[in-house]
Design a protein around this motif. Structure first.
Motif, PDB file in Angstrom:
ATOM      1  N   SER A   1       4.063  -2.466  -0.992  1.00 38.09           N
ATOM      2  CA  SER A   1       3.062  -1.470  -1.351  1.00 38.09           C
ATOM      3  C   SER A   1       2.017  -1.475  -0.256  1.00 38.09           C
ATOM      4  O   SER A   1       1.720  -2.508   0.339  1.00 38.09           O
ATOM      5  CB  SER A   1       2.453  -1.783  -2.712  1.00 38.09           C
TER       6      SER A   1
ATOM      7  N   PHE B   1       8.183   1.970  -2.339  1.00 38.27           N
ATOM      8  CA  PHE B   1       7.525   1.926  -3.658  1.00 38.27           C
ATOM      9  C   PHE B   1       8.571   1.514  -4.693  1.00 38.27           C
ATOM     10  O   PHE B   1       9.726   1.948  -4.641  1.00 38.27           O
ATOM     11  CB  PHE B   1       6.968   3.320  -3.969  1.00 38.27           C
TER      12      PHE B   1
ATOM     13  N   GLY C   1       8.619   2.207  -7.886  1.00 36.10           N
ATOM     14  CA  GLY C   1       8.794   3.134  -9.010  1.00 36.10           C
ATOM     15  C   GLY C   1      10.161   3.814  -9.005  1.00 36.10           C
ATOM     16  O   GLY C   1      10.908   3.750  -9.982  1.00 36.10           O
TER      17      GLY C   1
ATOM     18  N   PHE D   1      13.198   2.608 -11.653  1.00 40.40           N
ATOM     19  CA  PHE D   1      13.662   3.489 -12.728  1.00 40.40           C
ATOM     20  C   PHE D   1      15.111   3.912 -12.522  1.00 40.40           C
ATOM     21  O   PHE D   1      15.837   4.153 -13.472  1.00 40.40           O
ATOM     22  CB  PHE D   1      12.731   4.711 -12.852  1.00 40.40           C
TER      23      PHE D   1
ATOM     24  N   GLU E   1      -0.250   4.251 -12.948  1.00 43.55           N
ATOM     25  CA  GLU E   1      -1.678   4.537 -12.792  1.00 43.55           C
ATOM     26  C   GLU E   1      -2.287   4.634 -14.189  1.00 43.55           C
ATOM     27  O   GLU E   1      -1.572   4.856 -15.171  1.00 43.55           O
ATOM     28  CB  GLU E   1      -1.874   5.861 -12.054  1.00 43.55           C
TER      29      GLU E   1
ATOM     30  N   TRP F   1      -4.025   6.253 -17.348  1.00 44.02           N
ATOM     31  CA  TRP F   1      -4.075   7.615 -17.905  1.00 44.02           C
ATOM     32  C   TRP F   1      -4.634   7.518 -19.318  1.00 44.02           C
ATOM     33  O   TRP F   1      -4.545   6.487 -19.962  1.00 44.02           O
ATOM     34  CB  TRP F   1      -2.719   8.313 -17.841  1.00 44.02           C
TER      35      TRP F   1
ATOM     36  N   ASP G   1       3.925   4.807 -22.271  1.00 45.70           N
ATOM     37  CA  ASP G   1       3.208   4.165 -21.182  1.00 45.70           C
ATOM     38  C   ASP G   1       4.059   3.004 -20.650  1.00 45.70           C
ATOM     39  O   ASP G   1       4.547   2.181 -21.426  1.00 45.70           O
ATOM     40  CB  ASP G   1       1.873   3.641 -21.734  1.00 45.70           C
TER      41      ASP G   1
ATOM     42  N   TYR H   1       4.082  -0.118 -17.755  1.00 46.25           N
ATOM     43  CA  TYR H   1       3.223  -0.873 -16.845  1.00 46.25           C
ATOM     44  C   TYR H   1       4.040  -1.784 -15.935  1.00 46.25           C
ATOM     45  O   TYR H   1       5.078  -2.321 -16.365  1.00 46.25           O
ATOM     46  CB  TYR H   1       2.242  -1.723 -17.661  1.00 46.25           C
TER      47      TYR H   1
ATOM     48  N   MET I   1       3.868  -3.761 -11.636  1.00 45.67           N
ATOM     49  CA  MET I   1       3.328  -3.759 -10.283  1.00 45.67           C
ATOM     50  C   MET I   1       4.342  -4.360  -9.332  1.00 45.67           C
ATOM     51  O   MET I   1       5.210  -5.132  -9.754  1.00 45.67           O
ATOM     52  CB  MET I   1       1.971  -4.471 -10.216  1.00 45.67           C
ATOM     53  N   SER I   2       4.247  -3.979  -8.067  1.00 46.73           N
ATOM     54  CA  SER I   2       5.299  -4.397  -7.137  1.00 46.73           C
ATOM     55  C   SER I   2       5.448  -5.911  -7.101  1.00 46.73           C
ATOM     56  O   SER I   2       6.560  -6.413  -7.024  1.00 46.73           O
ATOM     57  CB  SER I   2       5.061  -3.874  -5.724  1.00 46.73           C
TER      58      SER I   2
ATOM     59  N   PRO J   1       8.044  -1.553 -11.869  1.00 50.79           N
ATOM     60  CA  PRO J   1       7.911  -1.150 -13.267  1.00 50.79           C
ATOM     61  C   PRO J   1       8.765  -2.065 -14.138  1.00 50.79           C
ATOM     62  O   PRO J   1       9.637  -2.765 -13.615  1.00 50.79           O
ATOM     63  CB  PRO J   1       8.455   0.283 -13.270  1.00 50.79           C
TER      64      PRO J   1
ATOM     65  N   THR K   1      -4.014  -9.797 -11.400  1.00 48.43           N
ATOM     66  CA  THR K   1      -3.648  -8.381 -11.232  1.00 48.43           C
ATOM     67  C   THR K   1      -4.849  -7.479 -10.993  1.00 48.43           C
ATOM     68  O   THR K   1      -4.681  -6.340 -10.579  1.00 48.43           O
ATOM     69  CB  THR K   1      -2.970  -7.850 -12.510  1.00 48.43           C
TER      70      THR K   1
ATOM     71  N   ASP L   1      -6.158  -5.998 -13.239  1.00 49.88           N
ATOM     72  CA  ASP L   1      -6.105  -5.043 -14.351  1.00 49.88           C
ATOM     73  C   ASP L   1      -6.755  -5.656 -15.587  1.00 49.88           C
ATOM     74  O   ASP L   1      -6.474  -6.803 -15.932  1.00 49.88           O
ATOM     75  CB  ASP L   1      -4.651  -4.666 -14.668  1.00 49.88           C
TER      76      ASP L   1
END
Ligand code: DLL
Length: 433
Positions: A89, A137, A139, A143, A212, A214, A232, A234, A236-237, A242, A299, A301
Motif C-alpha cells: 500500500s 492493492f 482489495g 475479493f 474506507e 462510511w 461492511d 474491514y 488492511m493490507s 480484506p 491499526t 482504527d
C-alpha cells in the motif's frame, strides 16, 4: 457458513485456539524475525514469558513505520523462495508498506475471504462483480480469490470504466457488487445519469463494501438505490487485506475471524489495554501467518469490540463499526473536528447530495474551514432552490455540531471529482511550520 466448525465455535473454544496459536506464533516471530528478537531482548523477555493470552500486553507494539523501516523484506520470517505473492500500500511518506504471503498464507486468506462472502449471504450461485482495484492493492485480488474459493461466478471489472461497469452489471445479471462505498455511491449516480433504473434494470441483492469509513446514511442510500443489502467489510493490507471482519446478515457489527486474528483494544495515547466495551485503537496479532508474522500491530482504527453471541450463531467478536482513525482528527483554530461529524450533518440535509463533499483547510495564522457540498440534482433544478438560504442552513447546522463556523460553498451536481477507490474528503492546504 463456509467453515461451520470454526464459525460456530463458542467463546471459550475460540480463546483456547487463539492461545495455542498465539504462543506458537510468538515463538515463530522471535526465532525468525531479528526485529522481534531484538525487541524482546530489549524488554528483557523471551517467548517463555508468554504462556497465556493475558501475557500479550508484555509484547511491544508493532507500528506501520516498523514495516517501512524494514522495507522491503526485513520482517520476512521464511526464506524468500517460499514467498508466492506480495502486496503493497502506498503511504504518505512515499515508502510503500510491503506484505508477503507463503502458499499457506494465501490459502488462509482465500478461506477467510470465502467465509466473508458467505457470512454476508453470498453463495456459489451468485454472480459477483468485483469493482475493487486489482494489483498491489489487496482489495481487488482478495475479493477475487474469495469468489473462486466459494465457487461463485466472478465478473472482474476492477475499478473505473463506469459505463462498461454498468453494462456488465445489467447484462451479466450481477447479483453481488464488491466495491468501495464511495464507488458504489458513484455507480448509483452514474446509472441514473445513463438512463438505467437501478432497482429494475439490475439484479443486485448483496453489496460487499469496505476499505474506507462510511456512514449509516451512505448505507441506506446505497441500499435504497440498488435494492441490495449492504455489508461492511474491514481489513488492511498488513493483515492479509480484506477479510479480517465482516457483517453477517444481521448487519450489527463486524465479526472478526478470531481463529486467525487476536484483537486487543488499547488507549491510543498510553498504549494501555482497555477492557471490553471501551472505545480505543484496534491492535491485531496474526495468529498463523508464516511469511510476515505481526505481533500486536497498531491499526490506528478506533472502535468498540464486543464478545457476545450474535443472532447468526457466531461468537466471533464484533467490531461495532469503525468509528474513525486516531489520526483523522483535524484541529481547526484549536477545535477538534472529525470529518465524520461533517459527513453526518451533510448526509442528513435532504437538499444536498451529502456523500459528495470536500473539506478544505486553509490558513497560515488563522485557520479557515471550507466545506464544499454538492446540491441534490433534482432540488438543484427545481424552483425551490434558493442558494443563499440553503447555504445559511448548512452553515448553521454545521456550527451546531462543530461549535465553529465553516464557510460553505454549494456546488452544482457532479462538480467534485468522483473516486473509483477510496474517497479523499479532506484537503489540508495549511502552511505547516
Ligand atoms: O483497504 C483492505 C480492504 C479492501 C478492506 C477492500 C476492505 C475492502 P488498506 O488499503 O491497507 O487495506 O487500508 C486499510 O482502511 O486501517 C482502515 O482505516 C480503512 N478501512 C478498511 N476497511 C474499512 C471499513 C484495505 N470497513 C485501512 N470501515 C484501515 C472503515 C476501513 N475503515
Amino acid at each position: 457458513m463456509f467453515e461451520p466448525e470454526i464459525e460456530r465455535m463458542k467463546t471459550d473454544q475460540i480463546k483456547k485456539l487463539q492461545e495455542e496459536r498465539f504462543i506458537r506464533q510468538v515463538r515463530h516471530a522471535y526465532e525468525n524475525v531479528p526485529m522481534y528478537k531484538k525487541r524482546f531482548r530489549d524488554k528483557g523477555i523471551t517467548p517463555d514469558d508468554i504462556r497465556t493470552l493475558d501475557d500479550a500486553y508484555k509484547i511491544p507494539l508493532t507500528v506501520k513505520d516498523d514495516l517501512r523501516d524494514h522495507y522491503p523484506y526485513g520482517i520476512l520470517a521464511v526464506p524468500l523462495r517460499d514467498v508466492v505473492e506480495m502486496h503493497a500500500s502506498s503511504g504518505t511518506t512515499g515508502i510503500p508498506t510491503v506484505v508477503t504471503y507463503t502458499e499457506r498464507d494465501m490459502r488462509t486468506w482465500r478461506r477467510l475471504m470465502a467465509r466473508t462472502y458467505a457470512a454476508a449471504g453470498v453463495t456459489s450461485e451468485d454472480i459477483v462483480q468485483n469493482a475493487y482495484g486489482y494489483g498491489l492493492f489487496t482489495g481487488g485480488l482478495g475479493f477475487h480469490y474469495g469468489i473462486q474459493e466459494l465457487g461463485a461466478m466472478g465478473v472482474p471489472t476492477a475499478t473505473g470504466n463506469t459505463k462498461r461497469q454498468l453494462r456488465m452489471m445489467k447484462d451479466m445479471k450481477t447479483t453481488v457488487l464488491a466495491a468501495t462505498p464511495s464507488y458504489a455511491l458513484f455507480l448509483g449516480e452514474a446509472a441514473k445519469a445513463e438512463g438505467y433504473d437501478p432497482l429494475n434494470d439490475f439484479n443486485l441483492r448483496i453489496g460487499m463494501f469496505g476499505a474506507e469509513p462510511w456512514s449509516e446514511e451512505a448505507r441506506k442510500k446505497i441500499q435504497d438505490t440498488f435494492g441490495l443489502r449492504a455489508h461492511d467489510v474491514y481489513g488492511m493490507s498488513e493483515l492479509y487485506g480484506p477479510g479480517v471482519a465482516v457483517e453477517c446478515e444481521h448487519q450489527n457489527g463486524l465479526h472478526i475471524w478470531a481463529d486467525e486474528f487476536l484483537v486487543e483494544v488499547i488507549d491510543p495515547d498510553t498504549g494501555e489495554v482497555l477492557e471490553e466495551g471501551k472505545k480505543g485503537e484496534l491492535v491485531f496479532t496474526m495468529l498463523t501467518r508464516e511469511a510476515m508474522p505481526l505481533l500486536r500491530y497498531r491499526t490506528k482504527d478506533l472502535a468498540v469490540i464486543e464478545w457476545e453471541e450474535c443472532e447468526c450463531g457466531r461468537y466471533h467478536p464484533r467490531i461495532m463499526r469503525i468509528k474513525g482513525r486516531a489520526d483523522d482528527m483535524l484541529i481547526v483554530g484549536g477545535v477538534n473536528v472529525f470529518p465524520s461529524q461533517i459527513e453526518h450533518v451533510l448526509m442528513n440535509i435532504e437538499e444536498l447530495a451529502g456523500e459528495f463533499f470536500q473539506i478544505v483547510l486553509e490558513g497560515d495564522i488563522l485557520d479557515r474551514l471550507y466545506v464544499k457540498a454538492e446540491v441534490e440534482p433534482k432540488f438543484f433544478k427545481s424552483d425551490k432552490y434558493d442558494a443563499a438560504k440553503l447555504k445559511k442552513k448548512v452553515e448553521d447546522e454545521l456550527q451546531a455540531v462543530l461549535t465553529l463556523r465553516a464557510r460553505v460553498e454549494l456546488l452544482a451536481p457532479g462538480s467534485l471529482p468522483r473516486t473509483e477507490g477510496k474517497a479523499k474528503h479532506v484537503v489540508d492546504l495549511r502552511h505547516k511550520t
